[in-house]
Scaffold this active site. Structure first.
Site, PDB file in Angstrom:
ATOM      1  N   VAL A 134       0.908  -1.146   0.000  1.00 54.98           N
ATOM      2  CA  VAL A 134       0.000   0.000   0.000  1.00 54.98           C
ATOM      3  C   VAL A 134       0.951   1.201   0.000  1.00 54.98           C
ATOM      4  O   VAL A 134       1.463   1.600   1.043  1.00 54.98           O
ATOM      5  CB  VAL A 134      -0.947  -0.022   1.220  1.00 54.98           C
ATOM      6  CG1 VAL A 134      -1.845   1.202   1.233  1.00 54.98           C
ATOM      7  CG2 VAL A 134      -1.779  -1.306   1.200  1.00 54.98           C
ATOM      8  N   PRO A 135       1.237   1.741  -1.196  1.00 55.77           N
ATOM      9  CA  PRO A 135       2.410   2.582  -1.405  1.00 55.77           C
ATOM     10  C   PRO A 135       2.321   4.019  -0.894  1.00 55.77           C
ATOM     11  O   PRO A 135       2.303   4.981  -1.662  1.00 55.77           O
ATOM     12  CB  PRO A 135       2.570   2.546  -2.925  1.00 55.77           C
ATOM     13  CG  PRO A 135       1.171   2.394  -3.423  1.00 55.77           C
ATOM     14  CD  PRO A 135       0.481   1.506  -2.424  1.00 55.77           C
ATOM     15  N   CYS A 136       2.329   4.159   0.418  1.00 58.70           N
ATOM     16  CA  CYS A 136       2.315   5.499   1.001  1.00 58.70           C
ATOM     17  C   CYS A 136       3.609   6.263   0.671  1.00 58.70           C
ATOM     18  O   CYS A 136       3.633   7.487   0.736  1.00 58.70           O
ATOM     19  CB  CYS A 136       2.076   5.430   2.508  1.00 58.70           C
ATOM     20  SG  CYS A 136       3.215   4.380   3.398  1.00 58.70           S
ATOM     21  N   HIS A 137       4.655   5.529   0.271  1.00 57.52           N
ATOM     22  CA  HIS A 137       5.909   6.188  -0.107  1.00 57.52           C
ATOM     23  C   HIS A 137       5.762   6.997  -1.406  1.00 57.52           C
ATOM     24  O   HIS A 137       6.586   7.857  -1.689  1.00 57.52           O
ATOM     25  CB  HIS A 137       7.049   5.164  -0.244  1.00 57.52           C
ATOM     26  CG  HIS A 137       6.844   4.156  -1.317  1.00 57.52           C
ATOM     27  ND1 HIS A 137       6.088   3.008  -1.125  1.00 57.52           N
ATOM     28  CD2 HIS A 137       7.276   4.104  -2.609  1.00 57.52           C
ATOM     29  CE1 HIS A 137       6.082   2.306  -2.249  1.00 57.52           C
ATOM     30  NE2 HIS A 137       6.784   2.946  -3.162  1.00 57.52           N
TER      31      HIS A 137
END
Length: 165
Positions: free
Chosen positions: A124-127
């Protein structure tokens, strides 16, 4: 339901995977220097699949994740987290972009708060969330890791295009 842990040694530190027999509940960076949770005979397949897919991601061979994961948070947080995987590999978006995506344009700060509470890093690419002015913003795993992940994805993006044609 029993929870299991499994460590993955990534190029940017140990990642601790937490899950059950049916889903992953956490993928977080650990500041430990030694692996503590190794695969065991009773390690669920979903945990092994997550481990394998993270390995493929770090090799630049995987651009999407297919194992089941489960969110634990408020309805608003879950809405934000469900929106994050729609940011394409190697691309970025702003907190405002996510607020618009969840039909709550004025909730930019709340989106930032929810993004910071994401417990399923990388997948879950919060980056991939950056400031509206294009600068890097905070990252629970450390700004150096965020920068590394974004550069990693951008360097493998061309490979992704070839593999989907």
């Amino acid at each position: 339901m029993k929870r299991y842990k499994l460590d993955y040694q990534s190029p940017i530190g140990i990642i601790e995977i937490e899950g059950t027999d049916t889903a992953i509940y956490g993928i977080n960076f650990s500041e430990r220097e030694q692996l503590a949770h190794m695969p065991q005979q009773e390690t669920p397949q979903v945990m092994l699949d997550c481990y394998k897919q993270l390995h493929e991601y770090f090799l630049g061979e995987r651009f999407e994740f297919t194992f089941p994961y489960q969110f634990e948070g408020t309805n608003f947080q879950q809405a934000v987290w469900h929106a994050l995987p729609h940011i394409s590999y190697g691309k970025t978006a702003s907190y405002k972009d996510i607020a618009i995506a969840i039909d709550n344009e004025k909730a930019v700060r709340a989106v930032g708060s929810a993004n910071g509470k994401n417990n399923i890093s990388i997948v879950v690419p919060c980056h991939r969330i950056i400031g509206s002015n294009g600068t890097l913003t905070g990252y629970g795993g450390g700004m150096w890791r965020k920068e590394w992940l974004l550069q990693h994805e951008q360097s493998h993006r061309a490979k992704m295009s070839k593999s989907t044609n």
